[in-house]
Design an enzyme around this catalytic site. Structure first.
Site, mmCIF file in Angstrom:
data_model
loop_
_atom_site.group_PDB
_atom_site.id
_atom_site.type_symbol
_atom_site.label_atom_id
_atom_site.label_comp_id
_atom_site.label_asym_id
_atom_site.label_seq_id
_atom_site.Cartn_x
_atom_site.Cartn_y
_atom_site.Cartn_z
ATOM 1 N N MET A 81 1.357 -1.011 -0.277
ATOM 2 C CA MET A 81 0.100 -0.550 -0.363
ATOM 3 C C MET A 81 1.209 1.047 -0.248
ATOM 4 O O MET A 81 2.114 1.527 0.045
ATOM 5 C CB MET A 81 -0.927 0.312 1.344
ATOM 6 N N HIS A 82 0.557 2.606 -0.263
ATOM 7 C CA HIS A 82 0.487 3.904 -0.221
ATOM 8 C C HIS A 82 1.657 4.506 -1.135
ATOM 9 O O HIS A 82 1.808 5.533 -1.246
ATOM 10 C CB HIS A 82 1.216 3.748 1.517
ATOM 11 N N ASP A 241 -2.795 -4.669 0.073
ATOM 12 C CA ASP A 241 -2.360 -6.126 1.181
ATOM 13 C C ASP A 241 -2.725 -6.735 1.586
ATOM 14 O O ASP A 241 -2.763 -7.286 2.284
ATOM 15 C CB ASP A 241 -0.779 -6.164 0.385
#
Length: 508
Positions: A81-82, A241
């Site tokens: 992520m991110h 995830d």
């Protein structure tokens, strides 16, 4: 029977899983790639490495399964992520992607908080405070530090959504992963035009956002040829995830919580309503379950701390085969009593997120004396990682979120010793699933739902996910850890000033 692929674009590598509609795993493949650290606290990867790994793993599972291309009906995508993939108007990646554990954006987080009208106003707007790992401050960092690259910018994508672009030609994200950008109105499950306006960012930079089981396109001719599939193959939204791993563990209803120890550590709990921690210590994101949410505590270096200890400090336990090094380290740790005879390890090797939100946090051993051995230190590393997860569990329970069952996943689920340690530190039973395939399995199920094989992801999880065994807490160890945990928690407060000074010194 229809078949589905789950592709998880992780930090250390990509995992692809091929399943039948009933959840039976037919084949899996992994491909690794490097993470680059051009400066202390900076982490980057080349999105081209993700794509090469995706192609290689899909082709490998197709070859090993013996299936025909048309047998695969849909693909689900998951990923770290991110992260920020910066793409120009021609579809070319502008620079290496900034990752979830990158810590360079402290000043940009302050900029966002100020523009939003303060921390509380920001949390009300997007359910979370500004943290260095999130995507929004990375966009501002590009604008503030690499103006030439920012001027080329047409789209910002999350890692798995860059794979989607290469598969379908479409610029689409989904709500669970988009929640981690800091740019999504988590309650309304749509992009926050209000915050984008305050940050003076063009809405066109963001992809379309959909629910996680929604079909986002089909494979292009070029992608189908590369992967050995057909242009009829669908690609569903998938999930970040953490949410994907939760789906893969059946965390799709109230009262069930998962603890995951991978590179990072995650404590994840389902919520029927958008509920958030007013202090911003936990993340509140949209779940991959349509119309549901989740709360999540994240530790940046959980399994990563043990990997650092064994591979870098113990140098892989010299003379022991690579595949047996962690087993050997764990065996030494097992010979030590719970509590490591007073050594406490703070697992803050790359800053920390929950509960401190402190990019300057640093790792340390405290309490060592001449009687301590390598086994003591190894056990203290594992205990420190588990204490960090308990920080999140305690916050979740303080918000009156029901926790009836904890399911272990990741590296911490495969090791009976570590499962027992979790049961003892948390003071609760830990369950293990019959098949634990994590995020890739979760998005393969989402692909099945998107293709119509199941009515909902809840139905899919009920049909395919079963608990294998329970690990009960040991009363003596629980009592021991209950004495040590407050000491662990207090150490951060005592050392915070010194950690900041050390971080400044290391940046020189």
């Amino acid at each position: 029977m229809s078949h589905y692929l789950g592709i998880d674009v992780g930090t250390s590598g990509t995992k692809t899983l091929l399943i039948k509609a009933d959840g039976t795993v037919l084949a899996e493949a992994n491909a690794e790639y490097p993470m680059h650290q051009p400066k202390p606290g900076w982490t980057e990867q080349d999105p081209e490495d993700w794509w090469k790994a995706t192609v290689a793993t899909v082709r490998k599972v197709m070859k090993s399964s013996g299936l025909k291309p048309a047998d695969v009906k849909a693909i689900g995508l998951s990923g770290q992520m991110h992260g920020s993939v910066f793409v120009d108007k021609s579809g070319k990646v502008i620079r290496p992607a900034l990752l979830w554990n990158d810590q360079r954006t402290t000043s940009e987080c302050d900029e966002i908080t100020k523009a939003a009208g303060g921390r509380n106003a920001l949390i009300k707007m997007v359910a979370n405070p500004a943290l260095t790992g999130f995507q929004a401050p990375k966009i501002l960092w590009l604008r503030n530090n690499e103006k030439r690259n920012f001027d080329k910018l047409a789209k910002v994508l999350l890692p798995k959504d860059d794979i989607r672009r290469r598969l379908t030609g479409n610029y689409v994200s989904e709500v669970s992963d988009a929640s981690g950008t800091l740019l999504l109105d988590v309650v309304k499950r749509t992009w926050s035009k209000k915050l984008m306006s305050k940050l003076q960012l063009d809405m066109d930079l963001l992809p379309e956002v959909v629910e996680s089981d929604q079909v986002t396109g089909t494979l292009t001719k070029e992608a189908a040829k590369k992967l050995g599939l057909t242009t009829e193959c669908k690609v569903v939204g998938g999930a970040g995830d953490c949410a994907a791993g939760a789906v893969g563990n059946g965390i799709v209803k109230k009262g069930v919580l998962s603890t995951s120890i991978g590179t990072s550590g995650v404590m994840f709990v389902h919520s029927d309503q958008p509920q958030y921690d007013k202090s911003g210590r936990l993340h509140t994101f949209c779940h991959a379950v349509n119309g549901k949410w989740h709360m999540m505590g994240v530790n940046l270096t959980s399994g990563g701390s043990l990997q650092w200890w064994v591979d870098s400090i113990l140098q892989g336990l010299s003379g022991i085969d690579k595949g047996k090094r962690y087993e050997a380290a764990t065996k030494e740790a097992q010979a030590v009593a719970a509590g490591s005879d007073g050594i406490v390890f703070l697992p803050y090797l790359n800053g920390e997120r929950t509960p401190h939100a402190d990019p300057n946090a640093r790792g340390s051993f405290v309490g060592m004396n001449l009687t301590h051995t390598r086994g003591h230190m190894t056990r203290s590393v594992m205990e420190g990682i588990t204490f960090a997860l308990r920080d999140s569990l305690d916050i979740i329970q303080s918000l009156d979120v029901p926790v009836r069952q904890i399911r272990a996943s990741g590296g911490g689920s495969k090791n009976p010793f570590w499962r027992q340690m979790q049961a003892d530190v948390f003071g609760k039973k830990i369950t293990r699933l019959e098949v634990e395939q994590g995020a890739a399995f979760g998005v393969a199920l989402l692909a099945a739902v998107g293709d119509g094989a199941y009515k909902s992801i809840e139905t899919a999880c009920t049909a395919t996910i079963k608990v294998a065994e329970e690990t009960k807490p040991d009363r003596k160890a629980v009592a021991n850890y209950n004495k040590l945990f407050p000491i662990y928690r207090d150490l951060y407060q005592q050392l915070k000033g010194s950690m900041e000074a050390i971080a400044e010194y290391q940046a020189l």
